[in-house]
Each structure stands twice: as structure tokens, then as C-alpha cells.
Design a protein around this motif. Structure first.
Motif, PDB file in Angstrom:
ATOM      1  N   GLU A 168       7.106   5.996   1.612  1.00 28.32           N
ATOM      2  CA  GLU A 168       6.877   5.527   0.013  1.00 28.32           C
ATOM      3  C   GLU A 168       8.085   5.762  -1.008  1.00 28.32           C
ATOM      4  O   GLU A 168       9.132   6.691  -0.737  1.00 28.32           O
ATOM      5  CB  GLU A 168       6.039   6.410  -0.469  1.00 28.32           C
ATOM      6  CG  GLU A 168       4.802   6.582  -0.151  1.00 28.32           C
ATOM      7  CD  GLU A 168       3.323   6.548  -0.712  1.00 28.32           C
ATOM      8  OE1 GLU A 168       3.727   6.628  -2.107  1.00 28.32           O
ATOM      9  OE2 GLU A 168       2.164   6.344   0.028  1.00 28.32           O
TER      10      GLU A 168
ATOM     11  N   ASN B  84       5.946   1.737   9.141  1.00 30.18           N
ATOM     12  CA  ASN B  84       4.779   2.975   9.625  1.00 30.18           C
ATOM     13  C   ASN B  84       5.857   3.925   9.500  1.00 30.18           C
ATOM     14  O   ASN B  84       5.703   5.542   8.625  1.00 30.18           O
ATOM     15  CB  ASN B  84       4.347   3.097  10.998  1.00 30.18           C
ATOM     16  CG  ASN B  84       3.569   2.324  10.913  1.00 30.18           C
ATOM     17  OD1 ASN B  84       2.718   2.244   9.786  1.00 30.18           O
ATOM     18  ND2 ASN B  84       3.326   1.959  12.167  1.00 30.18           N
TER      19      ASN B  84
ATOM     20  N   LYS C  23       0.645  -1.229  -0.267  1.00 29.09           N
ATOM     21  CA  LYS C  23      -0.021  -0.154   0.078  1.00 29.09           C
ATOM     22  C   LYS C  23       0.558   0.967   0.135  1.00 29.09           C
ATOM     23  O   LYS C  23       0.175   2.451  -0.281  1.00 29.09           O
ATOM     24  CB  LYS C  23      -0.551   0.264   1.509  1.00 29.09           C
ATOM     25  CG  LYS C  23      -2.049  -1.036   0.739  1.00 29.09           C
ATOM     26  CD  LYS C  23      -3.586  -0.355   2.146  1.00 29.09           C
ATOM     27  CE  LYS C  23      -2.929  -1.287   2.868  1.00 29.09           C
ATOM     28  NZ  LYS C  23      -4.458  -1.044   4.215  1.00 29.09           N
ATOM     29  N   LYS C  24       1.925   1.037   0.323  1.00 25.43           N
ATOM     30  CA  LYS C  24       2.786   2.122   0.665  1.00 25.43           C
ATOM     31  C   LYS C  24       4.122   2.094  -0.604  1.00 25.43           C
ATOM     32  O   LYS C  24       4.865   2.967  -0.590  1.00 25.43           O
ATOM     33  CB  LYS C  24       3.667   3.000   1.870  1.00 25.43           C
ATOM     34  CG  LYS C  24       2.580   2.942   2.991  1.00 25.43           C
ATOM     35  CD  LYS C  24       3.396   3.673   4.447  1.00 25.43           C
ATOM     36  CE  LYS C  24       4.516   4.551   4.112  1.00 25.43           C
ATOM     37  NZ  LYS C  24       4.749   4.866   5.434  1.00 25.43           N
TER      38      LYS C  24
ATOM     39  N   THR D 257      -0.549   7.099  11.948  1.00 27.49           N
ATOM     40  CA  THR D 257       0.164   5.534  11.881  1.00 27.49           C
ATOM     41  C   THR D 257      -0.586   4.595  12.409  1.00 27.49           C
ATOM     42  O   THR D 257      -0.551   3.467  12.106  1.00 27.49           O
ATOM     43  CB  THR D 257       1.167   4.715  11.930  1.00 27.49           C
ATOM     44  OG1 THR D 257       1.497   5.343  13.057  1.00 27.49           O
ATOM     45  CG2 THR D 257       2.429   6.174  10.807  1.00 27.49           C
TER      46      THR D 257
END
Ligand code: ADP
Length: 257
Positions: free
Chosen positions: A168, A164, A129-130, A216
């Protein structure tokens, strides 16, 4: 310092001297202060999501419910904040169980590749997702004796943090190795930790950056739980970190192959 004195008399009740006992209560005082801080911290941590849940529920009941967009948005906030409360309560219960004097780890022989396989999909999903590259290195045959569920928790907490606190496009690596002891290493190319913060990092509710940790979804208890579990296994944890470059957490757990 606390001083208690008792006079000493002879048979004819003449004063012969005295015994003074000096108690060093600084340790006790420190524990007492820590306990009070903890209760204050827990109350604050519980209050923040509670206030938000109550506030948004009230706004909805007061009429915002008629606006479908507001309804959707506020319900989402209520849901997220309830989740935060749940994580916090789960972590508090975990910590309290680990701190219980009677707590014993239940050690068994564990195949590390199988253990890592159980957590990998969840972590990989979060990393993707990141757009973080996740690498896992674990010897196929490696085995060691430890508390399976607790060590699994350690890996999850460290990997969770690594993702966390890495922007990215970064990298996160998990390395697991067994020779004379079990060695687990979680490495990231994230924001890193200032040297001054390191001594306090494993304290309950300590966060380098409160706002970032909240965003986060962190409870501030993850590393305190890690430390407890490692200590219960008579192991140790080392941290090497360079601000702006990344961190490496290394855990050694003694024990046979
Ligand atoms: P949290 O729920 O806030 O992540 P933790 O106990 O897991 O609580 O971690 C405590 C603090 O340590 C975090 O708030 C963060 O500031 C810092 N931290 C933990 N892991 C990392 C990491 N891999 N990189 C940078 N900072 C980290």
C-alpha cells in the motif's frame, strides 16, 4: 543416450562392420518431464479450489445454512474460489492457444494512447483500492504494428503484477514509447525479486512466494503468457529488480512506426 546398431555384410554374407547410431534423447526426455510436471501442476491447481468449493457446499448442506452469518461467509468463499477456477481455466486456454503451432498473431496498426485508455480505468480502480499511485506516460500520437488484443493482455498482466506485488502507498508506472520499435515499461516500488528467482520467473506456475500469489488471486501463468506473446512478436523482455525496492519490466517489440 540411445544406441541403435546394424551389422553390415558383404555379398558372401561375411560380416564387414557395423553402423552405430547414437541418439541424443536428453532434450526429448526433458520435454517429457516438463509435460508431466505441467499436468501434475494443473491438476493440483484445479484441485485446490475444487476441494474448497465442495467442502463449503457440503458444510452448508449439512446444516450451516441455518446460520445466516455462516451462509454469507461460506457462499462468499465458494464464489471467490469459483472465480479463481475461472481465471485459471481462462489462462490455461490462452496459453494453449498461444502454444499451438498454427497460431499466428494478427498484426494491425494501433494507436497506443487509445489502447492504454481501454485498460487504464480497470487498473486505476485496482491501484486505488491499495492506495497505489498509478502514472501512465504514453505519447499522444504514438502508433505501432502488433496484435492489439495480445499486447493489451501483456500490459494488463504486467500492471496487475506490479500492483499485486507492491505494498500500500507505493508507485506503479506504465511507460509506452515508439521510436524504431515499441517499448513498454512497467515499473513498481514493490517487494522486488531475488536474482536467483529471475531465470525461472517466466515458467508456468512458478511463483517466488506461493502463499502471497494465491492471496492476490494469481494463477501463476501471467508471466508465461507475457513471454509467449512477446516471443510471437519476435520481441524481448528484460527485468531489473532489487529486492525490497522494486522491479522494472521492459519489453521491446520490433516493427515499424
Ligand atoms: P502470479 O499469478 O503468481 O502473479 P505470474 O506468472 O504473473 O504469476 O508471476 C510469477 C511470479 O513472479 C509471481 O508469483 C511473483 O512471485 C513474481 N512476480 C511477478 N511480477 C512481480 C513484481 N512486479 N514484483 C515482484 N514479484 C513479481
Amino acid at each position: 543416450l540411445e544406441i541403435v546398431g546394424v551389422p553390415i555384410f558383404n555379398e558372401r554374407t561375411q560380416l564387414r562392420g557395423a553402423v552405430l547410431v547414437l541418439y541424443d534423447i536428453s532434450e526429448l526426455k526433458k520435454l517429457e518431464v516438463m509435460r508431466k510436471d505441467f499436468v501434475a501442476n494443473v491438476s493440483h491447481e484445479l484441485k485446490t479450489p475444487m476441494t474448497s468449493i465442495k467442502g463449503f457446499a457440503e458444510t452448508l448442506l449439512d446444516g450451516a445454512m441455518d446460520d445466516p452469518e455462516a451462509l454469507q461467509e461460506f457462499l462468499k468463499i465458494i464464489y471467490d474460489e469459483s472465480n479463481r477456477l475461472q481465471f485459471l481455466i481462462d489462462d490455461l486456454l490462452t496459453l494453449s492457444r498461444l502454444e499451438n503451432d498454427g497460431f499466428k498473431i494478427s498484426a494491425e496498426k494501433v494507436k497506443l494512447a487509445a489502447l492504454v485508455q481501454e485498460i487504464e480505468p480497470l487498473i486505476r480502480h485496482k491501484a486505488e483500492k491499495k492506495e497505489i499511485r498509478l502514472t501512465v506516460e504514453v505519447e499522444e500520437e504514438a502508433e505501432a504494428v502488433f496484435d492489439r488484443e495480445r499486447i493489451k493482455q501483456v500490459m494488463i498482466n504486467l500492471l496487475d503484477n506490479a500492483i499485486n506485488y507492491t505494498p500500500e502507498g507505493g508507485d506503479v508506472k506504465l511507460r509506452v514509447q515508439v521510436d524504431s520499435e515499441l517499448i513498454m515499461q512497467v515499473e513498481d516500488t514493490g517487494i522486488g525479486i531475488e536474482e536467483e528467482a529471475i531465470p525461472r520467473l517466466f515458467e508456468r506456475f512458478y511463483r517466488v512466494d506461493k502463499a502471497r500469489s494465491r492471496n492476490t488471486g494469481g494463477t501463476g501463468l501471467g508471466l508465461a503468457i507475457v513471454k509467449h506473446i512477446v516471443e510471437l512478436h519476435k520481441g524481448n523482455i528484460k527485468l531489473h529488480s532489487v529486492p525490497g525496492e522494486g522491479s522494472v519490466f521492459t519489453i521491446n517489440i520490433p516493427g515499424k512506426r
